[in-house]
Design a protein around this motif. Structure first.
Motif, mmCIF file in Angstrom:
data_model
loop_
_atom_site.group_PDB
_atom_site.id
_atom_site.type_symbol
_atom_site.label_atom_id
_atom_site.label_comp_id
_atom_site.label_asym_id
_atom_site.label_seq_id
_atom_site.Cartn_x
_atom_site.Cartn_y
_atom_site.Cartn_z
ATOM 1 N N LYS A 130 11.288 9.867 19.389
ATOM 2 C CA LYS A 130 11.325 9.548 20.822
ATOM 3 C C LYS A 130 12.387 10.428 21.468
ATOM 4 O O LYS A 130 13.433 10.685 20.892
ATOM 5 C CB LYS A 130 11.580 8.057 21.069
ATOM 6 C CG LYS A 130 12.960 7.583 20.725
ATOM 7 C CD LYS A 130 13.235 6.185 21.252
ATOM 8 C CE LYS A 130 14.700 5.890 21.079
ATOM 9 N NZ LYS A 130 15.071 4.551 21.424
ATOM 10 N N ASP A 131 12.089 10.908 22.653
ATOM 11 C CA ASP A 131 13.030 11.746 23.422
ATOM 12 C C ASP A 131 13.600 12.897 22.587
ATOM 13 O O ASP A 131 14.804 13.155 22.601
ATOM 14 C CB ASP A 131 14.191 10.895 23.967
ATOM 15 C CG ASP A 131 13.707 9.685 24.769
ATOM 16 O OD1 ASP A 131 12.687 9.825 25.467
ATOM 17 O OD2 ASP A 131 14.344 8.623 24.684
ATOM 18 N N LYS A 132 12.737 13.557 21.831
ATOM 19 C CA LYS A 132 13.127 14.697 20.981
ATOM 20 C C LYS A 132 14.210 14.323 19.959
ATOM 21 O O LYS A 132 15.051 15.135 19.584
ATOM 22 C CB LYS A 132 13.552 15.901 21.818
ATOM 23 C CG LYS A 132 12.400 16.478 22.604
ATOM 24 C CD LYS A 132 12.763 17.776 23.277
ATOM 25 C CE LYS A 132 11.560 18.316 24.027
ATOM 26 N NZ LYS A 132 11.887 19.398 24.914
ATOM 27 N N LYS A 133 14.160 13.069 19.505
ATOM 28 C CA LYS A 133 15.039 12.604 18.429
ATOM 29 C C LYS A 133 14.171 11.916 17.388
ATOM 30 O O LYS A 133 13.119 11.357 17.715
ATOM 31 C CB LYS A 133 16.072 11.607 18.954
ATOM 32 C CG LYS A 133 17.056 12.168 19.966
ATOM 33 C CD LYS A 133 17.994 11.059 20.417
ATOM 34 C CE LYS A 133 18.845 11.398 21.605
ATOM 35 N NZ LYS A 133 19.711 12.526 21.482
ATOM 36 N N VAL A 134 14.628 11.952 16.127
ATOM 37 C CA VAL A 134 13.899 11.291 15.045
ATOM 38 C C VAL A 134 14.844 10.323 14.339
ATOM 39 O O VAL A 134 16.030 10.608 14.174
ATOM 40 C CB VAL A 134 13.282 12.321 14.065
ATOM 41 C CG1 VAL A 134 14.347 13.119 13.324
ATOM 42 C CG2 VAL A 134 12.317 11.647 13.094
ATOM 43 N N LEU A 135 14.308 9.181 13.947
ATOM 44 C CA LEU A 135 15.110 8.147 13.304
ATOM 45 C C LEU A 135 15.439 8.537 11.863
ATOM 46 O O LEU A 135 14.549 8.905 11.094
ATOM 47 C CB LEU A 135 14.352 6.816 13.322
ATOM 48 C CG LEU A 135 15.091 5.614 12.741
ATOM 49 C CD1 LEU A 135 16.332 5.269 13.559
ATOM 50 C CD2 LEU A 135 14.157 4.409 12.653
ATOM 51 N N ALA A 136 16.723 8.447 11.514
ATOM 52 C CA ALA A 136 17.169 8.705 10.141
ATOM 53 C C ALA A 136 17.965 7.504 9.650
ATOM 54 O O ALA A 136 18.634 6.824 10.430
ATOM 55 C CB ALA A 136 18.045 9.958 10.091
#
Length: 138
Positions: free
Chosen positions: A15-21
């Motif tokens: 989401k919003d050019k971020k990825v969950l880590a």
């Protein structure tokens, strides 16, 4: 001698050019990885992802599409008798307000910028997937 195959299923929640880590300790090593985990006997890969998100993060997900399957031969970093096969899906977290770390092994989570110049993932297939996320989302 390799006598086992370990099938791992992971999610790229973007989401919003971020990825969950996730940050967790595994076999005594601190590890940054995508959410997901090992396929259990009698379980499909999609069911595995739903279960992992339920058990680890208390959220429901929607599977958007298959993203990447590892193509090369890889021995587990943690068990030398295991061959790894990893599969990644793009997912969307449905009920983000319920997000709660339930797994005591997970130290924290972070939304990682996809447009960063380095590749922060230590595991080789995760590194490939992060590069492919850059290609798709930037």
């Amino acid at each position: 001698m390799i006598d086992k195959i370990n099938i791992r299923v992971y999610a790229c929640a973007v989401k919003d050019k971020k990825v969950l880590a996730l940050f967790e300790e595994y076999a005594g090593e601190p590890l940054m990885k995508f959410p997901g985990g090992g396929l259990e006997f009698g379980e499909g890969v999609i069911d595995c992802l739903h279960r992992e998100f339920d058990e680890e993060l208390n959220v429901k997900i929607e599977i958007e599409k298959h993203f990447y399957t590892q193509e090369n031969f890889l021995v587990s970093r943690f068990r030398e008798n295991e061959q790894l096969l990893t599969i990644y899906y793009l997912v969307r977290i449905i009920n983000e307000e319920d997000f709660l770390i339930l797994d005591p092994c997970i130290e924290r989570t972070e939304w990682v910028d996809i447009d960063r110049t380095d590749n922060p993932f230590p595991l080789p297939v995760d590194q490939t997937v992060f590069e492919r996320l850059k290609e798709k989302f930037l």
